[in-house]
Design an enzyme around this catalytic site. Structure first.
Site, PDB file in Angstrom:
ATOM      1  N   CYS A 438       0.828  -1.218   0.000  1.00 14.47           N
ATOM      2  CA  CYS A 438       0.000   0.000   0.000  1.00 14.47           C
ATOM      3  C   CYS A 438       0.855   1.257   0.000  1.00 14.47           C
ATOM      4  O   CYS A 438       0.918   1.991  -0.970  1.00 14.47           O
ATOM      5  CB  CYS A 438      -0.919   0.002   1.216  1.00 14.47           C
ATOM      6  SG  CYS A 438      -2.221  -1.230   1.164  1.00 14.47           S
ATOM      7  N   GLU A 440       4.132   1.438   2.081  1.00 15.04           N
ATOM      8  CA  GLU A 440       5.252   1.160   2.959  1.00 15.04           C
ATOM      9  C   GLU A 440       6.593   1.293   2.222  1.00 15.04           C
ATOM     10  O   GLU A 440       6.849   0.560   1.278  1.00 15.04           O
ATOM     11  CB  GLU A 440       5.139  -0.253   3.530  1.00 15.04           C
ATOM     12  CG  GLU A 440       3.785  -0.561   4.161  1.00 15.04           C
ATOM     13  CD  GLU A 440       2.846  -1.304   3.227  1.00 15.04           C
ATOM     14  OE1 GLU A 440       2.090  -0.612   2.494  1.00 15.04           O
ATOM     15  OE2 GLU A 440       2.851  -2.538   3.207  1.00 15.04           O
TER      16      GLU A 440
END
Length: 841
Positions: A438, A440
């Site tokens: 997502c 990170e």
């Protein structure tokens, strides 16, 4: 000034056909991998686990069915059926067997499964009882940890039931050297060992496993080379025949050897990407900086006249389609949290090199063009932004955003690079970061980040403050005192921090238990050969072989907790408009609004179960009373008037997301209750914990297990997503919302933050709309915000798509840190996206 290739290349008919074929049927579960790994494990009982894993990988790649889909230029498929998926019983299996009869009709991510496959899986599952990572992890967890999970304070289900993934390997190294280069490196390390070394046995077994796994990948590509030759012999279409012959030639060279052309590099990349999925069931195996490691091959072929930009674009488009061919089946609860068949394969373009120079290139633009052509959720395209980012690159990205598919996401180098340096990365490595899953960040080829390690619901500890640590009749958290006796807000806030700290400690226990289980039962030699410095250290990624080791669980509910705690401080303690007793009663009965009967039935069962666990019998009459109270709250008309007035007072208070300093600075402190305690913990791989502030889409299913909150949020409704304001509460426009979110400390949340915004399509229309949009991103990033992503679709379109899904089969939207086909999402998740504030300039 440097010029880039930014021409719009027409999409080839091939790509349209590949996309059409990909979505012609419901995804299917296949049993081939499950059968083959079981067969191998039965033959290797008693051998070292790393050896068994390598032999199993070899056995799978030798015998799993292979196929070349019609018309494709890049080959290699993990399943026979398009978007099919294999199963991974070594991690967990009971949930799938329990869902055999419902998985095709469930609301989120349904899969077809044949009766033959059910029978095969049922038979092989007999072998795996007591042997999975999930069972071992459970045995390591403290009783209070398992209790907290049962009560939905947090969930580590991502790695509890599946492989880890969440990694970017050294694609550049494999493209340059091939797997023969990795084998040579492992053989050199092996030759330097002495049998008298104290760790000889483990190092020798690991290095042998790496060699065996890499050779298996080479042999697997050889199977495709032979298949392509065979199909070419029987092909009457001269154009397709020549394509198959080139495919055969490519697969005979890569990924065994280093790529000598852009086409070979594309094929080599794909074998790496797909085979990582076959080895483990981890998602978020992310391609990373594709435009950087592929560019040398593209540039060389262009200069030599061996490649046209049009064919290079078609090859990239083919890879984009293939990334959507990979799939994964999750249990029903997890499917709700990851709805949309997403694998979170994050591919990022633009940004800096190790020396801090901008490296945007032709392929950076062509990555955006590929996403325009295929208009599919994968890859989860991202772009890096800093003050050296070319304006024309951001305009190109904005044009993709304007299409409404929720791509790309935007990331701020000025925040992410220093935050990674603060976590121990060298400046050069930090400058080369890419995004996993997502939101990170990590350094490719050197990091085992364990991103997405758990979802932590920051609203649940607040519920425990009001109940003195009791949940559904069980003493779940510490006793922090009678909330009605608290004299100051500081005392109340301290109670919240105590509940938070206790639950964070249990979350760490859960994650570390799962971490150890993966190291003991499912080390991954194929992956480990592509991560520094596993070969040098002689151990797998799962045992701490990577240079950088982290665990990154994410908290969510920042907006709800900010607005809730602010409401308590203002209404109860400062203005004294409401007593704590009145507020507690309002929350207990959901502000008198009642709840759905199915939810009330579930709540009743949980309460009764809690009472029974304490050794007391519950009569039928008591159960009926509990159900009635849960359903209606037993609210009188007089009480309801008070609750309605309370909701009006809450609504009148300032809210996070409107550029109000008092509230936004408080939000920063609220976020610290999660981010600061977490960074003091260590994981079994020798690394540290780092917080993320994002929910994927778990804010919807976990919100459905959360009671009413003091911000006026009703029980069992979604919790706010990421660091975004609560839906409908950011009423002062997109810039005000961005200003609020920027005031959070994004540096400490080094595992990533997620900021969603939704725009009406008219807001990005024309040149002026694009320029305004880019200015918004620049302004937010100048204030040290970390990430932004957008939906550009009207509320009316989404509502119509809910009613008539057959008309919107290709409608892609941004969900959380990923995009998905809107019609594939559960109804509750669709409602959450519709409810987000629709902004305009």
């Amino acid at each position: 000034m440097k010029k880039y290739f930014d021409a719009e290349i027409s999409k080839s008919p091939r790509i349209e056909k590949l996309v059409e074929d990909l979505f012609a049927a419901m995804p299917e579960i296949e049993a081939d991998r499950g059968y083959l790994i079981t067969e191998s494990y039965k033959q290797t009982e008693g051998e070292p686990i790393i050896t068994r894993r390598a032999k199993a990988f070899e056995h799978i790649l030798k015998y799993i069915p292979i196929t070349i889909r019609p018309g494709e230029l890049i080959v290699g498929s993990a399943s026979k059926a398009p978007r099919g998926c294999q199963v991974f019983p070594e991690f967990s299996f009971t949930w799938l067997e329990e869902e055999f009869d419902t998985i095709a009709t469930r609301s989120a991510d349904p899969f077809y499964i044949s009766e033959e496959t059910k029978n095969t899986l049922h038979e092989i599952y007999q072998y795996w009882k007591g042997k999975t990572t999930s069972e071992l992890a459970t045995s390591y967890m403290a009783p209070e940890t398992k209790l907290a999970m049962e009560h939905s304070i947090f969930t580590p289900g991502n790695y509890f039931y599946n492989g880890v993934g969440h990694v970017t390997v050294s694609y550049d190294k494999i493209l340059a050297e091939g797997f023969e280069g990795i084998i040579a490196q492992a053989e050199k390390a092996l030759s330097s060992l002495k049998v008298s070394d104290m760790d000889y046995a483990k190092r020798q077994s690991f290095l042998d496993a790496v060699i065996k796994s890499c050779q298996a990948a080479i042999d697997y590509a050889g199977r495709y080379s032979l298949l392509a030759l065979e199909e070419a012999k029987n092909c009457g279409d001269t154009v397709r025949k020549q394509e198959l012959l080139v495919i055969a030639q490519n697969c005979s060279r890569v990924p065994a050897k280093g790529a000598t052309s852009f086409y070979e590099a594309c094929q080599s990349f794909w074998f790496i990407q797909m085979l990582l999925q076959v080895e483990s069931s981890g998602h978020s195996i992310s391609p990373g900086r594709f435009d950087q490691y592929m560019y040398p091959y593209y540039e060389a072929d262009l200069k030599a006249g061996k490649l046209t930009r049009e064919f290079a674009q078609e090859l990239m488009d083919c890879i984009w389609v293939k990334l959507n061919d990979l799939n994964k089946v999750r249990d029903a609860a997890s499917a709700e949290g990851f709805a949309g068949y997403s694998l979170f394969q994050n591919l990022i373009a633009g940004g800096q090199d190790r020396d801090g120079l901008d490296v945007t290139n032709d392929l950076s633009f062509m990555c955006i063009e590929a996403s325009m052509h295929v208009a599919l959720p994968q890859p989860s395209l991202s772009v890096r932004v800093w003050n050296g980012t070319p304006h024309e690159f951001l305009i190109k990205a904005a044009k993709l955003t304007r299409t409404g598919i929720g791509l790309p996401a935007y990331y701020n180098d000025e925040v992410i690079i220093p935050s990674l340096v603060n976590r121990g990365l060298t400046l050069g490595d930090a400058r080369e970061y890419n995004i996993i899953g997502c939101v990170e960040p990590q350094k490719a080829g050197k990091t085992d980040g364990w991103h997405d390690a758990a979802f932590f619901n920051m609203c649940r500890p607040l519920e425990l403050v009001f109940s003195n640590g009791v949940d559904k009749g069980i003493q779940l958290g510490p006793k922090t005192g009678d909330v009605e006796a608290m004299a100051t807000f500081e005392e109340f806030f301290e109670a919240y921090q105590k509940q938070m700290n206790y639950m964070i400690e249990l979350l760490v226990n859960a994650d570390n238990s799962i971490d150890v289980a993966h190291a003991e039962r499912c080390p991954l030699p194929f992956l480990s050969g592509m991560i520094e410095d596993c070969i040098g250290r002689g151990k797998s990624v799962q045992e701490g072989g990577a240079i950088y080791n982290f665990t990154g669980p994410q908290g969510f509910g920042i907006a709800n907790m900010t607005d809730s705690l602010y409401a308590v401080r203002k209404l109860v303690f400062e203005e004294k408009q409401v007593t704590m007793s009145e507020l507690k009663r309002a929350l207990t009965v959901n502000y008198g609004k009642g709840i759905d009967s199915s939810v009330a039935e579930k709540v009743t069962k949980e309460i009764v179960s809690g009472i029974v666990k304490q050794g007391r019998k519950v009569s039928e009459a008591e159960i009926a009373d509990i159900f009635r109270a849960a359903l209606t709250g037993g609210v009188t008309p007089e009480e309801q008037k008070k609750f309605d007035r309370l909701l009006e007072m809450i609504a009148a208070l300032p809210k996070y997301g409107n550029d109000i300093s008092e509230v936004d600075e408080f939000a920063r402190d609220v976020a610290y209750t999660y981010t600061k305690p977490l960074e003091h913990y260590k994981n079994p791989r020798g690394g540290s914990y780092q917080a993320g502030l994002y929910p994927v889409s778990a804010n919807v299913p976990l919100g459905a297990q959360t009671g009413a909150t003091p911000d006026g949020r009703f029980a069992y409704t979604p919790v706010a997503d990421g660091v975004s304001p609560s839906s409908g509460k950011d009423t002062h426009g997109p810039t005000a919302a961005a200003n609020s979110v920027a005031k959070l400390d994004h540096f400490i949340a080094s595992n990533g933050t997620l900021f969603n915004q939704k725009f009406h399509p008219s807001a990005l229309s024309g040149v002026r709309g694009l320029e305004n949009f880019v200015s918004l991103i620049r302004a937010y990033f100048d204030q040290k915000g970390s990430h932004m992503q957008f939906n550009v679709v009207s509320r009316d379109t989404l509502i119509d798509a809910q009613k008539y899904p057959e008309k919107y089969k290709n409608l892609v939207v941004r969900v959380a840190g990923y995009s998905a086909l809107f019609t594939s999402l559960s109804r509750s998740l669709q409602d959450d996206i519709i409810a987000r504030t629709e902004q305009g300039f």
